[in-house]
Write a protein that holds these residues in place. Structure first.
Motif, short mmCIF file in Angstrom:
data_model
loop_
_atom_site.label_atom_id
_atom_site.label_comp_id
_atom_site.label_asym_id
_atom_site.label_seq_id
_atom_site.Cartn_x
_atom_site.Cartn_y
_atom_site.Cartn_z
N ASP A 87 0.85 -1.19 0.00
CA ASP A 87 0.00 0.00 0.00
C ASP A 87 0.89 1.24 0.00
OD1 ASP A 87 -1.76 2.05 0.43
OD2 ASP A 87 -2.81 1.11 2.11
N LYS A 88 1.09 1.83 -1.19
CA LYS A 88 2.01 2.98 -1.33
C LYS A 88 1.54 4.20 -0.54
CE LYS A 88 5.08 1.29 -4.33
NZ LYS A 88 6.53 1.28 -4.15
N SER A 89 0.28 4.28 -0.19
CA SER A 89 -0.23 5.43 0.56
C SER A 89 0.34 5.46 1.98
CB SER A 89 -1.77 5.40 0.61
OG SER A 89 -2.24 4.32 1.42
N LYS A 90 0.86 4.32 2.44
CA LYS A 90 1.43 4.24 3.79
C LYS A 90 2.95 4.35 3.79
CE LYS A 90 -2.30 1.26 5.54
NZ LYS A 90 -2.64 -0.04 6.17
#
Length: 280
Positions: free
Chosen positions: A81-84
Motif C-alpha cells: 500500500d504505497k499510501s502508507k
C-alpha cells in the motif's frame, strides 16, 4: 544451523519513522509481525546492509546472545500500500526484504535510559549479555549501537519483561563492518575503531559501574575464545541463501571471515572491555 525462514507478506500496517531504514511493519503468512527492511537510498550497494543483518543474526545465535528471529520476506501482490509508504518507495512486488520478527510485548531501550541504581541493575535478567553485546559490537565494528544522537544514544536494544525483571535483546545490525562508508572495502587491515560504540554509551557506563570487576573479567575470558573459532561455515551458509537479486559486493563472505578472524583485532576488543570498568 543456518536455515533462513522464508515468508510472504499479507498486510502492511505502517512504515516506522527512524533515521535509518524505516522498516515496514507487515503481517506475514505465518501469522507473525515482521519489521521489513529494503533499500531506501539511491546507492544499490547499500543492499549489503541486509546481508550484514542476516550474518550478524546467526553470529549472535552461535554466541548465545539473545536476538529476535528473522526471515526473508517476499512482497506479495496486493500488499504494498504505497499510501502508507514514504521512505521505502523503491520497494516493489516480489522484492525480498530482511525481516525481523516482532516480539510482543517488548520495548526499545530509550535513548536516555541508564542504570540509576543497584535496583535498576538487578532488574536486568541477563546481565552477562550486556557485556557480551559490547564485545560483539567492537568485534563486528557496529557503528550504530552506542551512536550519540544529541542529547541521547542510539541503543538498538529491546527489553522483554519477565516478572519484575527484563531481558535485553540485541537487534538492528545493518551498520556493522564499518557501515555504509566501508561497503565493498572493509577488510582486516583497516584501523580498529573503539569510539562511539556501545561501551562508550551512558547506559553501558552506568550498567558497568554496578558489576564487579571479577565478573567482567570472567565474562570476557570466557567469551573471547569463542571469537577465535572460525565462523566460516555459518557465514558461508548465510550468504549462500541470500537472493541473487540483491547483487552483493564480490567476495563478501570471505572478507567477513578474514575481518572477524583477525587475532590482533580480537585482542584489542578484549583489552577495551577489560579496561571499561577501570575507566568508568
Amino acid at each position: 544451523m543456518v536455515d533462513i525462514a522464508k515468508v510472504t507478506t499479507e498486510l502492511l500496517l505502517e512504515e516506522t519513522k527512524t533515521s535509518g531504514h524505516s522498516p515496514l511493519k507487515f503481517i506475514c503468512n505465518d501469522g507473525y509481525l515482521y519489521y521489513c527492511k529494503y533499500l531506501v537510498d539511491f546507492d544499490p550497494n547499500e543492499i549489503n546492509c541486509l546481508a550484514y543483518e542476516i550474518v550478524s543474526h546467526y553470529l549472535l545465535k552461535v554466541l548465545n546472545i539473545p536476538t529476535p528471529d528473522i526471515a526473508l520476506v517476499k512482497i506479495s501482490e496486493g500488499t504494498l500500500d504505497k499510501s502508507k509508504i514514504i521512505k521505502n518507495r523503491r520497494l516493489c512486488v516480489n522484492h525480498i526484504c530482511f525481516g525481523s520478527k516482532g516480539i510482543d510485548p517488548s520495548e526499545e531501550l530509550t535513548e536516555f535510559e541508564t542504570c540509576s541504581s543497584k535496583r535498576d541493575y538487578n532488574r536486568i535478567l541477563n546481565q552477562e549479555d550486556v557485556v557480551k553485546i559490547a564485545l560483539f559490537d567492537l568485534w563486528i565494528n557496529n557503528v550504530d549501537r552506542g551512536r550519540f544522537i544529541n542529547p541521547g544514544f542510539n541503543y538498538n536494544l529491546l527489553t522483554v519483561r519477565s516478572g519484575n525483571k527484563r531481558k535485553i535483546l540485541a537487534f538492528d545490525h545493518a551498520f556493522v563492518f564499518g557501515g555504509v562508508e566501508q561497503i565493498g572495502v572493509f577488510n582486516s587491515k583497516m584501523p580498529f575503531i573503539n569510539q562511539d560504540k556501545f561501551h562508550d554509551s551512558d547506559f553501558y557506563k552506568s550498567f558497568i559501574s554496578y558489576m564487579d570487576e571479577e565478573e567482567i573479567i570472567k565474562i570476557v575470558e570466557n567469551f573471547i575464545p569463542l571469537l577465535k573459532i572460525s565462523h566460516k561455515e555459518v557465514i558461508d551458509a548465510a550468504i549462500y541463501q541470500l537472493p541473487d537479486i540483491w547483487k552483493l559486493t564480490p567476495n563478501l563472505a570471505n572478507r567477513i571471515q578474514e575481518y572477524l578472524f583477525c587475532e590482533e583485532r580480537i585482542e584489542k576488543v578484549k583489552t577495551v572491555i577489560l579496561n571499561s570498568k577501570s575507566i568508568y
